[in-house]
Design a protein around this motif. Structure first.
Motif, PDB file in Angstrom:
ATOM      1  N   ALA A  83       0.837  -1.204   0.000  1.00 36.65           N
ATOM      2  CA  ALA A  83       0.000   0.000   0.000  1.00 36.65           C
ATOM      3  C   ALA A  83       0.869   1.250   0.000  1.00 36.65           C
ATOM      4  CB  ALA A  83      -0.919  -0.001   1.214  1.00 36.65           C
ATOM      5  N   MET A  84       0.759   2.044  -1.076  1.00 37.70           N
ATOM      6  CA  MET A  84       1.585   3.229  -1.261  1.00 37.70           C
ATOM      7  C   MET A  84       0.753   4.509  -1.163  1.00 37.70           C
ATOM      8  SD  MET A  84       4.486   1.726  -1.686  1.00 37.70           S
ATOM      9  CE  MET A  84       5.438   3.201  -2.015  1.00 37.70           C
ATOM     10  N   ARG A  85       1.370   5.578  -0.654  1.00 35.56           N
ATOM     11  CA  ARG A  85       0.692   6.875  -0.567  1.00 35.56           C
ATOM     12  C   ARG A  85       0.456   7.458  -1.958  1.00 35.56           C
ATOM     13  NH1 ARG A  85       4.171   9.550   4.409  1.00 35.56           N
ATOM     14  NH2 ARG A  85       2.658   9.098   6.056  1.00 35.56           N
ATOM     15  N   ASN A  86       1.447   7.315  -2.827  1.00 37.81           N
ATOM     16  CA  ASN A  86       1.322   7.743  -4.221  1.00 37.81           C
ATOM     17  C   ASN A  86       1.420   6.519  -5.113  1.00 37.81           C
ATOM     18  OD1 ASN A  86       1.216  10.641  -3.716  1.00 37.81           O
ATOM     19  ND2 ASN A  86       3.351  10.416  -3.055  1.00 37.81           N
ATOM     20  N   SER A  87       0.928   6.624  -6.323  1.00 37.65           N
ATOM     21  CA  SER A  87       0.835   5.445  -7.180  1.00 37.65           C
ATOM     22  C   SER A  87       2.212   4.893  -7.537  1.00 37.65           C
ATOM     23  CB  SER A  87       0.041   5.763  -8.450  1.00 37.65           C
ATOM     24  OG  SER A  87       0.747   6.667  -9.265  1.00 37.65           O
ATOM     25  N   TYR A  88       2.204   3.662  -7.955  1.00 38.59           N
ATOM     26  CA  TYR A  88       3.448   2.995  -8.355  1.00 38.59           C
ATOM     27  C   TYR A  88       4.065   3.720  -9.552  1.00 38.59           C
ATOM     28  CZ  TYR A  88       2.939  -1.046  -5.295  1.00 38.59           C
ATOM     29  OH  TYR A  88       2.869  -1.860  -4.193  1.00 38.59           O
ATOM     30  N   SER A  89       5.378   3.845  -9.524  1.00 42.66           N
ATOM     31  CA  SER A  89       6.084   4.532 -10.611  1.00 42.66           C
ATOM     32  C   SER A  89       5.962   3.782 -11.923  1.00 42.66           C
ATOM     33  CB  SER A  89       7.563   4.705 -10.242  1.00 42.66           C
ATOM     34  OG  SER A  89       7.697   5.489  -9.076  1.00 42.66           O
ATOM     35  N   ASP A  90       5.851   2.446 -11.845  1.00 39.37           N
ATOM     36  CA  ASP A  90       5.742   1.652 -13.078  1.00 39.37           C
ATOM     37  C   ASP A  90       4.309   1.195 -13.353  1.00 39.37           C
ATOM     38  OD1 ASP A  90       5.511  -0.182 -11.044  1.00 39.37           O
ATOM     39  OD2 ASP A  90       7.039  -1.558 -11.792  1.00 39.37           O
ATOM     40  N   MET A  91       3.347   1.755 -12.600  1.00 38.78           N
ATOM     41  CA  MET A  91       1.930   1.477 -12.874  1.00 38.78           C
ATOM     42  C   MET A  91       1.099   2.659 -12.382  1.00 38.78           C
ATOM     43  SD  MET A  91      -0.461  -1.832 -11.882  1.00 38.78           S
ATOM     44  CE  MET A  91       0.429  -2.986 -12.918  1.00 38.78           C
ATOM     45  N   PRO A  92       1.092   3.742 -13.123  1.00 41.70           N
ATOM     46  CA  PRO A  92       0.349   4.933 -12.707  1.00 41.70           C
ATOM     47  C   PRO A  92      -1.111   4.623 -12.399  1.00 41.70           C
ATOM     48  CG  PRO A  92       1.733   5.419 -14.601  1.00 41.70           C
ATOM     49  CD  PRO A  92       1.786   3.930 -14.408  1.00 41.70           C
ATOM     50  N   GLY A  93      -1.599   5.205 -11.306  1.00 47.05           N
ATOM     51  CA  GLY A  93      -2.979   4.995 -10.908  1.00 47.05           C
ATOM     52  C   GLY A  93      -3.184   3.803  -9.997  1.00 47.05           C
ATOM     53  N   HIS A  94      -2.133   2.986  -9.805  1.00 52.29           N
ATOM     54  CA  HIS A  94      -2.237   1.823  -8.930  1.00 52.29           C
ATOM     55  C   HIS A  94      -1.493   2.102  -7.625  1.00 52.29           C
ATOM     56  CE1 HIS A  94      -2.734  -2.375  -7.814  1.00 52.29           C
ATOM     57  NE2 HIS A  94      -1.457  -2.418  -7.504  1.00 52.29           N
ATOM     58  N   PHE A  95      -2.161   1.884  -6.493  1.00 54.75           N
ATOM     59  CA  PHE A  95      -1.620   2.224  -5.184  1.00 54.75           C
ATOM     60  C   PHE A  95      -1.398   1.012  -4.283  1.00 54.75           C
ATOM     61  CE2 PHE A  95      -3.702   5.928  -6.839  1.00 54.75           C
ATOM     62  CZ  PHE A  95      -2.979   7.011  -6.377  1.00 54.75           C
ATOM     63  N   ARG A 103       9.740   0.261  -9.389  1.00 59.78           N
ATOM     64  CA  ARG A 103       8.425   0.202  -8.763  1.00 59.78           C
ATOM     65  C   ARG A 103       8.051   1.531  -8.096  1.00 59.78           C
ATOM     66  NH1 ARG A 103       7.735  -4.160 -10.771  1.00 59.78           N
ATOM     67  NH2 ARG A 103       7.064  -6.114  -9.805  1.00 59.78           N
ATOM     68  N   ILE A 104       9.011   2.116  -7.351  1.00 59.22           N
ATOM     69  CA  ILE A 104       8.634   3.231  -6.465  1.00 59.22           C
ATOM     70  C   ILE A 104       9.358   4.544  -6.755  1.00 59.22           C
ATOM     71  CG2 ILE A 104       7.904   1.694  -4.612  1.00 59.22           C
ATOM     72  CD1 ILE A 104      10.552   2.172  -3.227  1.00 59.22           C
ATOM     73  N   GLY A 105      10.324   4.537  -7.670  1.00 59.11           N
ATOM     74  CA  GLY A 105      10.977   5.770  -8.063  1.00 59.11           C
ATOM     75  C   GLY A 105      12.185   6.129  -7.213  1.00 59.11           C
ATOM     76  N   LYS A 110      13.007   8.811  -5.502  1.00 56.15           N
ATOM     77  CA  LYS A 110      12.818   9.507  -4.224  1.00 56.15           C
ATOM     78  C   LYS A 110      12.436   8.541  -3.120  1.00 56.15           C
ATOM     79  CE  LYS A 110      10.340  13.331  -2.022  1.00 56.15           C
ATOM     80  NZ  LYS A 110       9.335  14.423  -2.208  1.00 56.15           N
ATOM     81  N   ARG A 111      11.436   7.702  -3.372  1.00 60.82           N
ATOM     82  CA  ARG A 111      10.970   6.795  -2.322  1.00 60.82           C
ATOM     83  C   ARG A 111      11.962   5.688  -2.009  1.00 60.82           C
ATOM     84  NH1 ARG A 111       4.782   5.775  -4.323  1.00 60.82           N
ATOM     85  NH2 ARG A 111       5.893   5.500  -6.297  1.00 60.82           N
ATOM     86  N   ILE A 112      12.816   5.318  -2.981  1.00 57.63           N
ATOM     87  CA  ILE A 112      13.762   4.231  -2.738  1.00 57.63           C
ATOM     88  C   ILE A 112      14.748   4.602  -1.637  1.00 57.63           C
ATOM     89  CG2 ILE A 112      15.545   4.900  -4.405  1.00 57.63           C
ATOM     90  CD1 ILE A 112      14.259   1.319  -3.836  1.00 57.63           C
ATOM     91  N   LYS A 113      14.952   5.892  -1.407  1.00 59.97           N
ATOM     92  CA  LYS A 113      15.886   6.326  -0.366  1.00 59.97           C
ATOM     93  C   LYS A 113      15.409   5.940   1.027  1.00 59.97           C
ATOM     94  CE  LYS A 113      17.575  10.200  -3.139  1.00 59.97           C
ATOM     95  NZ  LYS A 113      17.622  11.677  -3.295  1.00 59.97           N
ATOM     96  N   GLY A 114      14.115   5.776   1.198  1.00 60.75           N
ATOM     97  CA  GLY A 114      13.575   5.358   2.490  1.00 60.75           C
ATOM     98  C   GLY A 114      13.219   3.894   2.530  1.00 60.75           C
ATOM     99  N   ALA A 115      13.766   3.122   1.583  1.00 63.85           N
ATOM    100  CA  ALA A 115      13.455   1.693   1.498  1.00 63.85           C
ATOM    101  C   ALA A 115      14.645   0.849   1.957  1.00 63.85           C
ATOM    102  CB  ALA A 115      13.090   1.328   0.060  1.00 63.85           C
ATOM    103  N   TYR A 116      14.356  -0.254   2.634  1.00 66.92           N
ATOM    104  CA  TYR A 116      15.382  -1.193   3.098  1.00 66.92           C
ATOM    105  C   TYR A 116      16.449  -0.450   3.925  1.00 66.92           C
ATOM    106  CZ  TYR A 116      13.209  -3.347  -1.004  1.00 66.92           C
ATOM    107  OH  TYR A 116      12.296  -3.802  -1.926  1.00 66.92           O
ATOM    108  N   ALA A 117      15.984   0.499   4.737  1.00 71.04           N
ATOM    109  CA  ALA A 117      16.885   1.434   5.421  1.00 71.04           C
ATOM    110  C   ALA A 117      17.235   0.918   6.821  1.00 71.04           C
ATOM    111  CB  ALA A 117      16.240   2.818   5.499  1.00 71.04           C
ATOM    112  N   TYR A 118      17.988  -0.164   6.882  1.00 72.45           N
ATOM    113  CA  TYR A 118      18.203  -0.865   8.145  1.00 72.45           C
ATOM    114  C   TYR A 118      19.043  -0.063   9.139  1.00 72.45           C
ATOM    115  CZ  TYR A 118      16.628  -4.466   4.915  1.00 72.45           C
ATOM    116  OH  TYR A 118      15.923  -5.162   3.972  1.00 72.45           O
TER     117      TYR A 118
END
Length: 545
Positions: free
Chosen positions: A309-321, A413-415, A417-425
């Motif tokens: 569940a994403m706040r903004n749509s998927y980068s590789d599927m516009p309109g899908h959240f 998938r997420i672009g 910008k958002r990848i910077k906050g992903a897998y951020a152990y």
């Protein structure tokens, strides 16, 4: 007379020497990482009645104790018994009985494995797991056209590697009562040109799973023991099973009490009414090998199947959240109920929208509670301002090999910008002060050395990328080992009994063929487990006896 006096003196010394203390096991000649508060290294320790009795130097321990058995580590490395902070033990066992679709490189290979399996097994219902369309040349979901042609009368259900998508044939859809008119929140039923494609994502999968053949106790027992064998071979002494029904938990307890199962299990209760009614009303269950005090909840789906569940749509599927499996209002109601029962809540959250929904529910439910140790499982994509909400009261439980499996396509998938906050152990660790490491097997491989390597190197098993994936979020070796031992134990409310090699704790430890704290980084994945001990008893050994 001169010869008699020394003999008399020796006899006197022996008579005056204190009587040796009985002990079960001496472990000696090892590089022992205790993972105690100071992260001390030691050489030897004594075990009695399944627990560490004393840690010290070999000659002194040999003089003090009457030792029944000795384990000579011959200079090898010993770490506390490894804990997988998030896995599916029972799920792994079931997979071992079904079609293995892992590492398939095309849908044609998936079909070929199903055909071979059915020729050998002749099942009335074909079940498999492990495919991942992201590993195929054509990276899109398949349809059930070929399955319908190959198996028109035998139901087939093949689950994606992450457990959040499924391809099923028309016979399986028929048994599950799924039509083009079927509607279900929290997921997707694939329909194209007015026809079912056979693809199900998240919630609708449960309709198919309910139609699976019911397995008897013997089948489930074999599944658990098969999975345990693999875990012991990999050096695991405790597994956190992320979502079990009451019947399976009780079977595990029965096997453990009869000494048929040595592995310790932290069992998260699957979020189903029958399970919650039983455990939240009857209270926690705690033995030396089983701990039931938590509930596993799904907030959303997986990134690989675009169910997160994403706040903004998927980068590789516009309109899908993506989609919330458990809506925000239901999460809050559930969190309040679990908090009232003084149980722990452990919630799967992948997308940034799911993570903030879970964090909000936790914060509200935990007002006034300072030692709840609730966990967010995966905490995979987090918005920058939301990292501050993690703590020792809301603990991130992550799987480092997810990062190195997903890194090839996650940014698509997420672009950027958002990848910077992903897998951020590392970021999660800095904010929370603790991070729990696991594998999510059978989604990933069971091997905890892959977890350790992915955490510190941020590379896959081919040592790619050269400089590591988002290396700023790598963990140090000490942090990674803590995440697989003492911090995992803490998150389970078990830090006083396991997670480090200290006096009074269970004698759970893992013997490795190399020093993972010092060896060249890229050799870490090649580390072999020489022996696995639980309660001071050798439950696995690859060494020549």
């Amino acid at each position: 007379m001169k010869k008699i006096f020394p003999l008399f003196l020796l006899c006197l010394l022996i008579a005056c020497a204190p009587e040796k203390i009985p002990a079960d096991l001496l472990v000696k000649n090892a590089t022992i990482y205790t993972v105690n508060e100071n992260f001390d290294t030691e050489n030897a320790f004594i075990v009695k009645n399944g627990k560490i009795l004393e840690i010290g130097i070999k000659p002194e321990l040999e003089l003090k104790y009457n030792i029944a058995e000795t384990y000579d580590a011959k200079g090898k490395t010993i770490v506390p018994g490894l804990i997988d902070g998030h896995a599916h033990l029972y799920g792994l066992g079931l997979n071992l009985q079904d079609v293995d679709l892992t590492e398939t490189t095309s849908y044609d290979e998936v079909l070929a494995r199903v055909i071979t399996f059915q020729k050998e097994k002749s099942k009335n219902y074909i079940i498999g797991r492990g495919w991942d369309q992201n590993d195929w040349e054509e990276k899109k979901f398949p349809t059930n056209k070929e399955l319908d042609s190959l198996f028109p009368e035998t139901p087939v259900a093949l689950t994606r590697i992450d457990g959040h998508a499924m391809i099923v044939n028309s016979k399986a859809l028929e048994l599950a009562g799924i039509t083009t008119e079927t509607k279900m929140d929290g997921g997707v039923i694939g329909v194209e040109s007015g026809k079912l494609t056979g693809i199900l994502v998240d919630s609708p999968m449960s309709l198919v799973e309910e139609s699976f053949p019911k397995q008897n106790r013997g089948y489930n027992k074999q599944a658990l023991l098969d999975a345990e064998r693999i875990c012991l071979e990999m050096g695991l002494t405790t597994v956190n099973d992320a979502g079990l029904d009451k019947e399976v938990i009780q079977l595990i307890d029965s096997l453990q009490r009869r000494d048929s199962m040595a592995l310790r299990v932290y069992a998260m209760v699957s979020n189903k009414p029958k399970n919650l009614d039983y455990y939240l009303n009857n209270g926690k269950v705690k033995t030396d090998r089983l701990n039931v005090r938590s509930v596993k909840v799904y907030a959303d789906g997986a990134l690989g199947s675009r169910g997160a569940a994403m706040r903004n749509s998927y980068s590789d599927m516009p309109g899908h959240f993506g989609a919330m499996i458990t809506p925000a209002d239901s999460l809050q109601t559930l969190a309040d109920k679990i908090a009232t029962a003084d149980f722990q809540m452990n919630t799967h959250a992948i997308g940034d929208s799911a993570n903030i929904s879970v964090l909000r529910a936790y914060e509200t439910a935990l007002k006034g509670k300072t030692d709840a140790r609730w966990k967010i499982e995966h905490a995979q994509i987090v918005t920058e301002k939301d990292f501050d909400k993690f703590s020792k009261n809301i603990i991130p439980s992550v799987q480092p090999t997810h990062a190195t499996s997903d890194m090839y396509w996650a940014e698509d998938r997420i672009g950027s910008k958002r990848i910077k906050g992903a897998y951020a152990y590392k970021t999660l660790l800095d904010k929370a002060g603790i991070v729990v490491l696991g594998t999510d097997f059978p989604v990933e491989k069971v091997n905890p050395m892959y977890t350790f390597y992915a955490a510190v190197a941020r590379k896959d098993l081919k040592h790619y990328p050269e400089n590591g994936f988002q290396k700023k979020d790598a963990l140090s070796r000490e942090e990674a080992l803590k995440g697989m031992t003492i911090w995992a134990a803490y998150s389970n409310f078990e830090e006083t009994e396991k997670g480090s090699i200290e006096e009074g704790k269970f004698a759970d430890f893992t013997v490795l063929d190399r020093d993972i704290m010092k060896v060249e980084e890229d050799s870490i994945p090649n580390t072999k487990v020489l022996a696995t001990f639980i309660n001071g008893k050798k439950e696995f050994s690859s060494e020549e006896e």
